[in-house]
Design a protein around this motif. Sequence first.
Motif: not given
Length: 268
Positions: A60-81
């Motif tokens: 998706d263009g985002h880092p696969r791993e990161g300090r504040f990226l949760p360890p869940i499979p097939d992760r899709r991220r949305m900005f909520a506020g």
Amino acid sequence: MIDVTGWAPRARETTEVIDAAPAAALAGALDVPPPGEELPPLWQWLHFLERPARHELGPDGHPREGRFLPPIPDRRRMFAGGRFRITEPLRVGDTVTRRDELASTAVKTGRGGEMLFVTVRQTFLRDGAEIAVEEQDLVYRSGEPAARPPAPSFEAPAVDAPWTLPMTADPVLLFRFSALTYNAHRIHYDEPYATGVEGHAGLVVHGPLLAILCLELPRRAGVRVRELSFRARRPVFAGQPFAAAGAPDGTLSIEAPGGVTAMTATFS
């Protein structure tokens, strides 16, 4: 089932000298004069950027791993506020330290299944003293995306407010904002990916860009904002006419075609 048991990333600190160039570049993208020595609220998003190597990115263009990226499979991220409280503004030439920490997590169930809500708190320090605090609310989904929604409306919204800023975010603006924030999420520049993989109706306008446009209203009216809160409600797509709307009473919003309020915000 989303399970983040045991996920407790440590806080981290990053120090940076605030340069004038990023703010001048964003001002150019928005067709406004550079803001001067003080960064407007939320323009700190141009600083403290992470720059991962290409091999560290996911599909998706985002880092696969990161300090504040949760360890869940097939992760899709949305900005909520988020929220932002300012004691003293960040200024060009300042040496500022940003301390990042995980503030909270919560698993909720909606129409599309389970969602993980993550709040990251960022505290800005100058000479050891706190000058601002930001909290970002992010939503993560796991699994297949939702079905692609109907084609978006391109009818200009009717807006009646003391302050208005009509806008249309074309792919060029989205590209420039992605570059300024080092955001490689493909939903903002790769339309076949945005529609065919993520299930959007088109290229998605960045939530942070919409929040900055909301704050342009009090800024252009000469009002100094000390505290704000904003919530993303619906996406806005490239080519859609929309408007930032607001009033001196502290209410702000992004109004999109079809009577849709895409973002709400308050300030004081």
